[in-house]
Design a protein around this motif. Sequence first.
Motif, PDB file in Angstrom:
ATOM      1  N   ILE A   1      22.627   8.981  39.376  1.00 57.16           N
ATOM      2  CA  ILE A   1      21.833  10.383  38.835  1.00 57.16           C
ATOM      3  C   ILE A   1      20.193   9.288  37.990  1.00 57.16           C
ATOM      4  O   ILE A   1      18.653   9.742  38.860  1.00 57.16           O
ATOM      5  N   LYS A   2      20.396   8.520  37.652  1.00 55.53           N
ATOM      6  CA  LYS A   2      19.206   8.264  37.206  1.00 55.53           C
ATOM      7  C   LYS A   2      19.012   7.286  38.163  1.00 55.53           C
ATOM      8  O   LYS A   2      17.135   7.606  38.668  1.00 55.53           O
ATOM      9  N   ASP A   3      18.793   6.063  38.984  1.00 53.67           N
ATOM     10  CA  ASP A   3      18.567   6.335  39.949  1.00 53.67           C
ATOM     11  C   ASP A   3      17.467   6.982  41.294  1.00 53.67           C
ATOM     12  O   ASP A   3      16.637   6.996  41.659  1.00 53.67           O
ATOM     13  N   PHE A   4      18.729   8.094  41.198  1.00 51.51           N
ATOM     14  CA  PHE A   4      18.503   9.123  42.567  1.00 51.51           C
ATOM     15  C   PHE A   4      16.926   9.724  42.342  1.00 51.51           C
ATOM     16  O   PHE A   4      16.260   9.658  43.081  1.00 51.51           O
ATOM     17  N   LEU A   5      16.779   9.877  40.629  1.00 50.55           N
ATOM     18  CA  LEU A   5      15.218  10.993  40.205  1.00 50.55           C
ATOM     19  C   LEU A   5      14.805  10.008  40.304  1.00 50.55           C
ATOM     20  O   LEU A   5      13.284  10.139  40.575  1.00 50.55           O
ATOM     21  N   LEU A   6      14.863   8.390  40.334  1.00 48.03           N
ATOM     22  CA  LEU A   6      13.949   7.245  40.189  1.00 48.03           C
ATOM     23  C   LEU A   6      12.871   8.037  41.895  1.00 48.03           C
ATOM     24  O   LEU A   6      11.785   7.231  41.799  1.00 48.03           O
ATOM     25  N   GLN A   7      13.680   7.592  42.445  1.00 46.25           N
ATOM     26  CA  GLN A   7      13.550   7.570  44.214  1.00 46.25           C
ATOM     27  C   GLN A   7      12.631   9.186  44.095  1.00 46.25           C
ATOM     28  O   GLN A   7      11.341   9.252  45.195  1.00 46.25           O
ATOM     29  N   LEU A   8      13.216  10.080  43.895  1.00 41.43           N
ATOM     30  CA  LEU A   8      11.936  11.636  43.928  1.00 41.43           C
ATOM     31  C   LEU A   8      11.152  10.842  43.388  1.00 41.43           C
ATOM     32  O   LEU A   8       9.840  11.366  44.228  1.00 41.43           O
ATOM     33  N   ALA A   9      10.708  10.590  42.279  1.00 40.28           N
ATOM     34  CA  ALA A   9       9.980  10.942  41.468  1.00 40.28           C
ATOM     35  C   ALA A   9       8.652   9.301  42.274  1.00 40.28           C
ATOM     36  O   ALA A   9       7.877   9.673  42.023  1.00 40.28           O
ATOM     37  N   PHE A  10       9.200   8.309  43.000  1.00 39.45           N
ATOM     38  CA  PHE A  10       8.359   7.536  43.737  1.00 39.45           C
ATOM     39  C   PHE A  10       7.860   8.147  45.064  1.00 39.45           C
ATOM     40  O   PHE A  10       6.723   7.580  45.148  1.00 39.45           O
ATOM     41  N   MET A  11       8.153   9.330  45.114  1.00 35.35           N
ATOM     42  CA  MET A  11       8.048  10.330  46.311  1.00 35.35           C
ATOM     43  C   MET A  11       6.782  11.409  45.573  1.00 35.35           C
ATOM     44  O   MET A  11       5.727  11.209  46.218  1.00 35.35           O
ATOM     45  N   LEU A  12       7.313  11.548  44.789  1.00 32.95           N
ATOM     46  CA  LEU A  12       6.505  12.694  44.011  1.00 32.95           C
ATOM     47  C   LEU A  12       4.464  12.428  43.779  1.00 32.95           C
ATOM     48  O   LEU A  12       3.673  12.696  43.641  1.00 32.95           O
ATOM     49  N   ILE A  13       4.865  10.967  42.658  1.00 36.33           N
ATOM     50  CA  ILE A  13       3.794  10.799  42.444  1.00 36.33           C
ATOM     51  C   ILE A  13       2.506  10.760  43.728  1.00 36.33           C
ATOM     52  O   ILE A  13       1.229  11.516  43.315  1.00 36.33           O
ATOM     53  N   PRO A  14       3.042   9.856  44.347  1.00 37.61           N
ATOM     54  CA  PRO A  14       2.223   9.589  45.657  1.00 37.61           C
ATOM     55  C   PRO A  14       1.352  10.349  46.015  1.00 37.61           C
ATOM     56  O   PRO A  14      -0.127  11.389  46.546  1.00 37.61           O
ATOM     57  N   ILE A  15       2.487  12.154  46.125  1.00 40.10           N
ATOM     58  CA  ILE A  15       2.061  13.356  46.463  1.00 40.10           C
ATOM     59  C   ILE A  15       0.996  14.287  45.485  1.00 40.10           C
ATOM     60  O   ILE A  15      -0.462  14.852  45.752  1.00 40.10           O
ATOM     61  N   PHE A  16       0.709  14.006  44.626  1.00 40.43           N
ATOM     62  CA  PHE A  16       0.240  14.258  42.840  1.00 40.43           C
ATOM     63  C   PHE A  16      -0.976  13.782  43.291  1.00 40.43           C
ATOM     64  O   PHE A  16      -1.840  14.404  43.087  1.00 40.43           O
ATOM     65  N   ILE A  17      -0.750  12.544  42.823  1.00 38.83           N
ATOM     66  CA  ILE A  17      -2.204  11.725  43.253  1.00 38.83           C
ATOM     67  C   ILE A  17      -3.090  12.180  44.202  1.00 38.83           C
ATOM     68  O   ILE A  17      -4.341  11.881  43.813  1.00 38.83           O
ATOM     69  N   TYR A  18      -2.774  11.900  45.738  1.00 38.97           N
ATOM     70  CA  TYR A  18      -3.473  12.731  46.042  1.00 38.97           C
ATOM     71  C   TYR A  18      -3.515  13.768  46.613  1.00 38.97           C
ATOM     72  O   TYR A  18      -5.026  13.648  46.491  1.00 38.97           O
ATOM     73  N   TYR A  19      -3.223  14.169  46.381  1.00 36.66           N
ATOM     74  CA  TYR A  19      -4.003  15.913  45.951  1.00 36.66           C
ATOM     75  C   TYR A  19      -4.919  16.681  45.056  1.00 36.66           C
ATOM     76  O   TYR A  19      -5.274  17.372  44.942  1.00 36.66           O
TER      77      TYR A  19
END
Length: 416
Positions: free
Chosen positions: A4-22
């Motif tokens: 679950i930790k690993d999976f959440l980390l994967q999600l964070a790796f995608m969320l961070i660029p989206i938030f930085i960008y927008y």
Amino acid sequence: MSIIKDFLLQLAFMLIPIFIYYTFITERVKTDKNKKVIMTILWGISIIACMSFPVVFGQNARLELRIIPLLLGTLYGGFFPGIILSVLIILYRLYFGFDIGFYNTVLVLLLSLPVILHFHKVFTNSKREMRVKISVGLSFFYCLIGLTVLGILRGFSIEYLTVPVIHLIFAVVVTWCFTMLIESIREIHQLRLEMQNSEKLRVIGELTSVFAHEIRNPMQVTRGFLQLLNEPNLPDQKREYIHLSLEELDRANEIINDFLSFGKPSIYNNERIDIGYQIQRVVNIIQSYTLNHNVEIKIDILDTGWIYANPQKLNQSLINILKNAIESMPVGGIVWIICTSTDDGYIKVTIKDQGIGMTKKQIDRLGSPYYSLKESGTGLGMMVSFQIIRSFKGKIQVNSEKGVGTEFIILLPQMH
Ligand code: ADP
Ligand code: MG
């Protein structure tokens, strides 16, 4: 737990660029090309992070969602981001070793990237629901190809295929979530832009009703002179009448021009503008409104200078501030516009009224959307004006005293 930790980390790796960008990029970076470059870099980092920290379960069973940055990067970015991100995946996979997984990666990319690129155009022209469908469909397609290629390379056994099937389900669900997220954020940004424009149209609507008078006066004066010129024995004043008529017509023409330029949709282009000249034009536009409210505008250009701004947007923000100043004086009065330059390289425009003023609390709320104390106010004028001034790297200060008046100080960086 660690899955679950690993999976959440994967999600964070995608969320961070989206938030930085927008949050940081879309409004600050002006050209589409630069935006795409930054978006590609962000998705690239996301891919490397996803591949470096996969979800590990069981022996040799690694699961990662690099497809999502690749897919979203290509769908929103287009051809070059797609190619660059794919090359990045291949090179980084090569770094892990030249094994069967590498061939798998290359084959899957070769088969699926052209399809993703093919859908890029349709995606760009589609509405939100369709976009989500395309994105989810492509994610499913990519994983299906991955699954088939893996099956061909390793044989179709239940043991080998469990992980890819789980991967497929994860990837599709996560793609759906992220596409929805991006679409919602984009919608909010779009609304904000449209709000600026609709606010401007509203102000134009309000000003036009009094604007007609401003045009009628020169016409009537000119008409009078033309009538006089028709008299047979008036040779002496002839020149003077013609001269005055021309002046009046020029004035009408100037007002119309300023008004038209104010209404024109502003393409976001900054240019070098003379602030003193711009203030004069703004006052031309608002003049008719002041007469209606028994207000006099006094301009004092002590220093003028060049600033780097979009003239129509600057007009829009000055008009909003001036309009508020005029409206704050129900029985009329004087509005001063003073333009000076400061020692630390700013042009300072002060707009001062003798109106009802504001309390400290009211000043603090100024600029937040829909904050209005007027019966038919929208509370968008100040929000838009503040946004515009900030976009020129300027600052705005408000001093006000209840019952005495308000002073808006706009500081804009001076160009040399
Ligand atoms: P609107 O003018 O539609 O109400 P604005 O965003 O332009 O919306 O202004 C928000 C509010 O700020 C106004 O309703 C008014 O109460 C206050 N305000 C703005 N400028 C002044 C001013 N110069 N003097 C007094 N109050 C002001
Ligand atoms: Mg207003």
